[in-house]
Scaffold this motif. Structure first.
Motif, PDB file in Angstrom:
ATOM      1  N   GLN A   1      18.314  10.697   6.383  1.00  7.68           N
ATOM      2  CA  GLN A   1      19.953  10.779   6.405  1.00  7.68           C
ATOM      3  C   GLN A   1      20.344   9.851   5.515  1.00  7.68           C
ATOM      4  OE1 GLN A   1      21.127  12.847   8.480  1.00  7.68           O
ATOM      5  NE2 GLN A   1      19.309  13.584   9.549  1.00  7.68           N
ATOM      6  N   VAL A   2      19.806   9.021   4.790  1.00  9.20           N
ATOM      7  CA  VAL A   2      20.443   8.179   3.995  1.00  9.20           C
ATOM      8  C   VAL A   2      20.272   8.505   2.453  1.00  9.20           C
ATOM      9  CG1 VAL A   2      20.373   5.755   3.050  1.00  9.20           C
ATOM     10  CG2 VAL A   2      19.578   6.138   5.441  1.00  9.20           C
ATOM     11  N   ALA A   3      21.604   8.362   1.932  1.00 12.46           N
ATOM     12  CA  ALA A   3      21.890   8.785   0.468  1.00 12.46           C
ATOM     13  C   ALA A   3      22.246   7.628  -0.328  1.00 12.46           C
ATOM     14  CB  ALA A   3      22.545  10.101   0.264  1.00 12.46           C
ATOM     15  N   ILE A   4      21.612   7.416  -1.523  1.00 12.15           N
ATOM     16  CA  ILE A   4      21.977   6.389  -2.406  1.00 12.15           C
ATOM     17  C   ILE A   4      22.302   6.764  -3.576  1.00 12.15           C
ATOM     18  CG2 ILE A   4      19.580   5.615  -2.716  1.00 12.15           C
ATOM     19  CD1 ILE A   4      20.397   2.564  -2.579  1.00 12.15           C
ATOM     20  N   ASP A   5      23.212   6.414  -4.452  1.00 14.44           N
ATOM     21  CA  ASP A   5      23.621   6.385  -5.900  1.00 14.44           C
ATOM     22  C   ASP A   5      23.510   5.189  -6.724  1.00 14.44           C
ATOM     23  OD1 ASP A   5      24.372   7.294  -8.359  1.00 14.44           O
ATOM     24  OD2 ASP A   5      25.979   8.600  -7.583  1.00 14.44           O
ATOM     25  N   PRO A   6      22.285   5.140  -7.369  1.00 16.76           N
ATOM     26  CA  PRO A   6      21.979   3.771  -7.983  1.00 16.76           C
ATOM     27  C   PRO A   6      23.220   3.429  -9.094  1.00 16.76           C
ATOM     28  CG  PRO A   6      19.986   5.009  -7.659  1.00 16.76           C
ATOM     29  CD  PRO A   6      21.249   5.939  -7.363  1.00 16.76           C
ATOM     30  N   THR A   7      23.548   4.538  -9.623  1.00 19.33           N
ATOM     31  CA  THR A   7      24.470   4.371 -10.897  1.00 19.33           C
ATOM     32  C   THR A   7      25.921   4.057 -10.478  1.00 19.33           C
ATOM     33  OG1 THR A   7      24.773   6.827 -10.806  1.00 19.33           O
ATOM     34  CG2 THR A   7      23.266   5.880 -12.450  1.00 19.33           C
ATOM     35  N   ARG A   8      26.232   4.756  -9.295  1.00 22.49           N
ATOM     36  CA  ARG A   8      27.747   4.468  -8.804  1.00 22.49           C
ATOM     37  C   ARG A   8      27.767   3.498  -7.590  1.00 22.49           C
ATOM     38  NH1 ARG A   8      27.789  10.156  -8.265  1.00 22.49           N
ATOM     39  NH2 ARG A   8      28.619  11.183 -10.124  1.00 22.49           N
TER      40      ARG A   8
ATOM     41  N   VAL B   1      26.400   4.453  -1.261  1.00 21.27           N
ATOM     42  CA  VAL B   1      25.460   4.747   0.028  1.00 21.27           C
ATOM     43  C   VAL B   1      26.205   5.426   1.090  1.00 21.27           C
ATOM     44  CG1 VAL B   1      23.847   3.584   1.926  1.00 21.27           C
ATOM     45  CG2 VAL B   1      24.152   2.684  -0.443  1.00 21.27           C
ATOM     46  N   LYS B   2      25.276   6.626   1.398  1.00 24.18           N
ATOM     47  CA  LYS B   2      26.064   7.312   2.709  1.00 24.18           C
ATOM     48  C   LYS B   2      25.001   7.542   3.607  1.00 24.18           C
ATOM     49  CE  LYS B   2      29.378  10.294   0.241  1.00 24.18           C
ATOM     50  NZ  LYS B   2      29.671  11.832  -0.488  1.00 24.18           N
ATOM     51  N   VAL B   3      25.485   7.451   4.883  1.00 23.94           N
ATOM     52  CA  VAL B   3      24.580   7.638   5.797  1.00 23.94           C
ATOM     53  C   VAL B   3      25.093   8.943   6.663  1.00 23.94           C
ATOM     54  CG1 VAL B   3      23.363   6.984   7.992  1.00 23.94           C
ATOM     55  CG2 VAL B   3      23.641   5.404   5.999  1.00 23.94           C
ATOM     56  N   ARG B   4      24.200   9.892   6.730  1.00 22.35           N
ATOM     57  CA  ARG B   4      24.699  11.148   7.441  1.00 22.35           C
ATOM     58  C   ARG B   4      26.000  11.507   6.743  1.00 22.35           C
ATOM     59  NH1 ARG B   4      21.538  12.372  11.900  1.00 22.35           N
ATOM     60  NH2 ARG B   4      20.479  10.619  12.682  1.00 22.35           N
ATOM     61  N   ASP B   5      26.146  11.495   5.659  1.00 27.46           N
ATOM     62  CA  ASP B   5      27.391  11.877   4.738  1.00 27.46           C
ATOM     63  C   ASP B   5      28.617  10.976   4.836  1.00 27.46           C
ATOM     64  OD1 ASP B   5      26.864  13.798   2.909  1.00 27.46           O
ATOM     65  OD2 ASP B   5      27.252  15.631   4.280  1.00 27.46           O
ATOM     66  N   VAL B   6      28.172  10.033   5.583  1.00 26.49           N
ATOM     67  CA  VAL B   6      29.332   9.013   5.727  1.00 26.49           C
ATOM     68  C   VAL B   6      29.225   7.808   4.850  1.00 26.49           C
ATOM     69  CG1 VAL B   6      30.899   7.505   7.209  1.00 26.49           C
ATOM     70  CG2 VAL B   6      29.914   9.831   7.929  1.00 26.49           C
ATOM     71  N   ALA B   7      30.310   7.266   4.062  1.00 27.51           N
ATOM     72  CA  ALA B   7      29.986   6.365   3.134  1.00 27.51           C
ATOM     73  C   ALA B   7      29.678   4.921   3.870  1.00 27.51           C
ATOM     74  CB  ALA B   7      31.188   6.312   2.091  1.00 27.51           C
ATOM     75  N   VAL B   8      28.935   3.981   3.376  1.00 26.27           N
ATOM     76  CA  VAL B   8      28.749   2.861   3.886  1.00 26.27           C
ATOM     77  C   VAL B   8      28.870   1.794   2.975  1.00 26.27           C
ATOM     78  CG1 VAL B   8      26.877   1.319   5.232  1.00 26.27           C
ATOM     79  CG2 VAL B   8      26.967   3.873   5.944  1.00 26.27           C
TER      80      VAL B   8
ATOM     81  N   PHE C   1      24.219   0.653   9.630  1.00 30.56           N
ATOM     82  CA  PHE C   1      23.476   1.832   9.765  1.00 30.56           C
ATOM     83  C   PHE C   1      23.488   2.616  11.110  1.00 30.56           C
ATOM     84  CE2 PHE C   1      20.562   2.717   5.806  1.00 30.56           C
ATOM     85  CZ  PHE C   1      21.734   2.508   4.961  1.00 30.56           C
ATOM     86  N   GLY C   2      23.944   1.665  12.126  1.00 31.22           N
ATOM     87  CA  GLY C   2      24.143   2.184  13.366  1.00 31.22           C
ATOM     88  C   GLY C   2      23.048   2.756  13.837  1.00 31.22           C
ATOM     89  N   ASP C   3      23.001   4.040  14.318  1.00 34.81           N
ATOM     90  CA  ASP C   3      21.980   4.737  15.134  1.00 34.81           C
ATOM     91  C   ASP C   3      20.889   4.920  14.263  1.00 34.81           C
ATOM     92  OD1 ASP C   3      23.402   4.882  17.188  1.00 34.81           O
ATOM     93  OD2 ASP C   3      24.047   7.049  17.148  1.00 34.81           O
ATOM     94  N   ASP C   4      21.253   4.967  12.712  1.00 39.47           N
ATOM     95  CA  ASP C   4      19.985   5.001  11.832  1.00 39.47           C
ATOM     96  C   ASP C   4      19.417   3.522  11.306  1.00 39.47           C
ATOM     97  OD1 ASP C   4      20.188   8.011  11.304  1.00 39.47           O
ATOM     98  OD2 ASP C   4      22.009   7.575  11.101  1.00 39.47           O
TER      99      ASP C   4
END
Ligand code: CA
Length: 247
Positions: free
Chosen positions: A157-164, A167-174, A227-230
């Motif tokens: 559920q976690v997406a990270i963009d090292p260049t920008r 971080v998004k968890v379930r499509d929500v920016a963190v 990350f809450g539930d994640d």
């Protein structure tokens, strides 16, 4: 049946204690693996250089060449460079484990271990390697799963963009601090791999970051909270350090 046997995955076990060898052989064969046991590093090097094994289980404490040296040599040899390696250590000391991972082991187990756990670890390592190879010849050891967005790396559920630096968890920016971001990026660069607190600290306290709190646990707690539930995406490996979940 005979056809299946011919394609059996073959595991090399390097261990000088006969009873442990016999146990490993019994357990792994029951799981459908073919097993070859040798009791010293030189023999293991020669065997592995001449025959392709699916995976090697190396004990650290061996007469003559120890398991860590053996692991390093296997990694240096073109023929065995990519062979998955699981280390066995009698000591749970962090230094042994960390050195093991640094010389290129894919995972480790501390003695005494349960046969069930060994099998689970071996299967996990093989899954990881298969995923890695399925990525194609251009893939490197460290290449994580690529999402649609170029540069974006997604694991579960976690997406990270090292260049920008997003971080998004379930499509929500963190929103993470720079230290937290670097820590997460490190864990996600090698899904499933354990990093020691020292390795993490070294990574997050690079020249461009002023790490106010050198306590890695504090940063981990902060990320988990965000990350809450994640929160369980980042796992504690007792006595060693942290890892992130594989996809
Ligand atoms: Ca031994």
């Amino acid at each position: 049946m005979t056809q299946i046997q011919s394609t059996k995955q073959h595991i090399l076990v390097v261990e000088d204690e006969t009873d442990i060898c016999e146990l490993l052989q019994y357990v792994l064969e029951r799981e459908g693996f073919q097993v070859t046991c040798v009791n010293n590093g030189m023999e293991a090097l020669e065997l592995a250089g001449n025959k392709a094994f699916t995976l090697a289980v190396l004990d650290i404490m061996l007469p003559g060449m120890d398991g860590l040296t053996l692991c390093r040599k296997l990694r240096e040899n073109q023929a065995t460079r990519r062979m998955p390696i699981v280390m066995l250590t009698a000591r749970s000391e962090e230094s042994d484990v960390v050195v093991g991972l640094e010389v290129g082991a894919d995972d480790y187990l501390t003695k005494p271990f349960s046969p069930k756990e060994l099998v689970a670890r071996i299967r996990a390592v093989l899954r990881r390697v298969n995923d890695r190879d399925a990525d194609g010849p251009a893939a490197t050891l460290t290449k994580p799963v690529q999402a649609q967005d170029p540069g974006m790396v997604t694991l579960g559920q976690v997406a990270i963009d090292p260049t920008r630096h997003t971080v998004k968890v379930r499509d929500v920016a963190v929103q993470l601090t720079l230290a937290e971001f670097k820590l997460l990026a490190l864990l996600m660069s090698r899904p499933g791999r354990v990093f020691s607190r020292d390795q993490i600290l070294e990574q997050i306290s690079g020249s461009d970051v002023y790490v106010i709190d050198r306590n890695v646990d504090v940063h981990i707690r902060a990320i988990r909270k965000k990350f809450g539930d994640d929160a369980e995406f980042i796992q504690t490996v007792r006595g060693v350090g942290y890892k992130c979940l594989e996809a």
